[in-house]
Design a protein around this motif. Structure first.
Motif, short mmCIF file in Angstrom:
data_model
loop_
_atom_site.label_atom_id
_atom_site.label_comp_id
_atom_site.label_asym_id
_atom_site.label_seq_id
_atom_site.Cartn_x
_atom_site.Cartn_y
_atom_site.Cartn_z
N ARG A 61 0.83 -1.21 0.00
CA ARG A 61 0.00 0.00 0.00
C ARG A 61 0.86 1.26 0.00
N ALA A 62 1.98 1.21 0.68
CA ALA A 62 2.86 2.38 0.76
C ALA A 62 3.46 2.72 -0.60
N THR A 63 3.49 1.75 -1.52
CA THR A 63 3.99 2.03 -2.87
C THR A 63 2.88 2.52 -3.80
N GLY A 64 1.65 2.61 -3.26
CA GLY A 64 0.54 3.15 -4.05
C GLY A 64 -0.31 2.13 -4.75
N ILE A 110 10.67 0.41 0.24
CA ILE A 110 9.48 1.22 -0.05
C ILE A 110 9.90 2.61 -0.52
N MET A 111 10.83 3.20 0.19
CA MET A 111 11.26 4.55 -0.15
C MET A 111 11.89 4.61 -1.53
N LYS A 112 12.63 3.58 -1.90
CA LYS A 112 13.25 3.54 -3.23
C LYS A 112 12.19 3.45 -4.33
N ILE A 113 11.17 2.61 -4.11
CA ILE A 113 10.10 2.49 -5.10
C ILE A 113 9.34 3.80 -5.23
#
Length: 405
Positions: A129-132, A178-181
């Motif tokens: 979910r954090a990647t959208g 997650i942050m990289k994606i």
């Protein structure tokens, strides 16, 4: 809340949760217990970014379990989501921020269970979910997380451990991915983990292992696992396909290699022959249950699934290169005979309950496609009373001729 109560609450949070009040190390490698840990690089980067820290005794405790509340806090802080208001429970502002930003659904965790350990599957759900990406299939989270490179296997065989607790090292590693994606990066994936996650999701790994055939679809991408069970004789006989697994016979490390018998042969009307060349083996595992073993019934039983449109031509001979070849035995038969000729055949005493797991196999050569290769649909096939002569479509595939190996 007076100042003393606020201070006490702050001390509890910093001691029990992920301590952030502890002054950052000038050099994260100074943490005593991560020097030889697999997660050292990710831990050091996370500490440097400031959303997690070590403990006052100079340790990070990378293998310590993370609670659901702690993981939500880490993600919210790492992604710099705003937090609003005060709450009795320290974690409520982080839970509210996670809900507001689409990472978490309210009441997905019971309010009195937020301090329980976060499982790897629950971590995958929040991470995806954090990647959208949205998803409404409860079993698909691990597949989505592994196919994005967010989660990898726990060992060289791609073991998922969906119910295993998440550790601090795993948590910060996943958050950094997650942050990289979110920054637009594409991450490497663990093929074995993706394959395992796909089987966990819908009982097969055809998307992972056979993308030429099963990622470009006609109707939808859903593998219809509700079609994997059939019954006959007023429900006395039930056959359920448990898994349909593709094994790469050219990969000695394929974790599913043990499913393929060493003496497997190709079946032809004139007999059998040895398997040769470069192949996949497709393994259908099924369980046949007979509530009341019948008397004086020559043959009833079974089912399996297969790519039947790619098996035989009209004369019953094997098709040309690039087709899937059926092997023997096909599936489970029930026989009232004194001699059990095939290992897949089921015998029992009249009136007793019999349950047996059997396997059937296909050989899919890694060969150039022919013009006839257009419809690799997967069907559930039954015989002798179980969907006899009425195959059921489990998955609609179509050849992707633009696919590059």
């Amino acid at each position: 809340m007076n100042r003393i109560k606020k201070l006490a609450l702050s001390m509890i949070v910093s001691a029990v949760v992920v301590p952030i009040a502890y002054q950052h190390n000038a050099n994260a490698s100074g943490l005593q217990d991560i020097t030889d840990h697999w997660g050292r690089t990710q831990i050091e980067a996370a500490v440097k970014e400031g959303y997690v820290d070590g403990y006052p005794d100079g340790t990070f405790r990378p293998d310590q379990q993370v609670s659901r509340a702690e993981f939500l806090k880490l993600v919210v802080d790492a992604l710099k989501f705003a937090k609003n208001g005060q709450a009795v429970e320290w974690y409520q502002p982080y839970v509210d921020a996670a809900v507001a930003n689409g990472l978490h659904v309210a009441d997905e965790f019971p309010s009195d269970r937020l301090n329980d350990p976060m499982t790897r599957e629950e971590m995958a759900r929040i991470a995806v979910r954090a990647t959208g990406q949205a998803n409404y299939d409860a079993k698909k989270w691990m597949y989505l997380a592994t196919s994005k490179g967010i989660i990898t296997g726990m060992d060289s065989s791609g073991t998922l451990g969906p119910e295993q607790p998440t550790t601090r090292a795993q948590a910060v590693t996943v958050i950094r991915r997650i942050m990289k994606i979110r920054e637009g990066a594409s991450l490497p994936t663990d093929k074995y983990a993706v394959s395992s996650a796909e089987v966990y999701w819908h009982k097969t790994n055809v998307f992972t292992m056979l993308p030429r055939y099963f990622t470009k679809v006609r109707k939808d991408e859903r593998f219809r696992d509700e079609m994997l069970t059939s019954s006959a004789w007023d429900g006395n006989v039930t056959c359920s396909v448990d898994q349909y697994v593709v094994v790469d016979m050219d990969d000695p490390n394929d974790p599913n290699r043990s499913l393929v018998p060493g003496d497997l042969k190709v079946f032809e009307q004139t007999g059998t022959r040895e398997i040769s060349g470069s192949n996949y083996v497709l393994v259908s595992k099924q369980t046949t249950r007979i509530k009341y073993f019948p008397a004086n019934t020559p043959k009833i039983a079974g089912c399996y699934i297969a790519i039947i449109d790619m098996l035989f031509d009209d004369t019953g001979k094997l098709k040309s290169e690039g087709q899937a070849y059926q092997t023997a035995p096909l599936g489970a038969y029930i026989e009232n005979t004194k001699e059990q000729k095939y290992s897949n055949r089921i015998k029992g005493e009249e009136g007793t309950e019999v349950i047996k797991t059997t396997y059937s196999y296909e050989i899919l050569p890694k060969a150039p496609l022919t013009s006839k290769n257009t419809s690799p649909d997967i069907f559930r096939i039954g015989f002798y009373g179980v969907d006899a002569f009425s195959p059921k479509v489990v998955y609609d595939g179509i050849i992707n001729k633009e696919f590059k190996d």
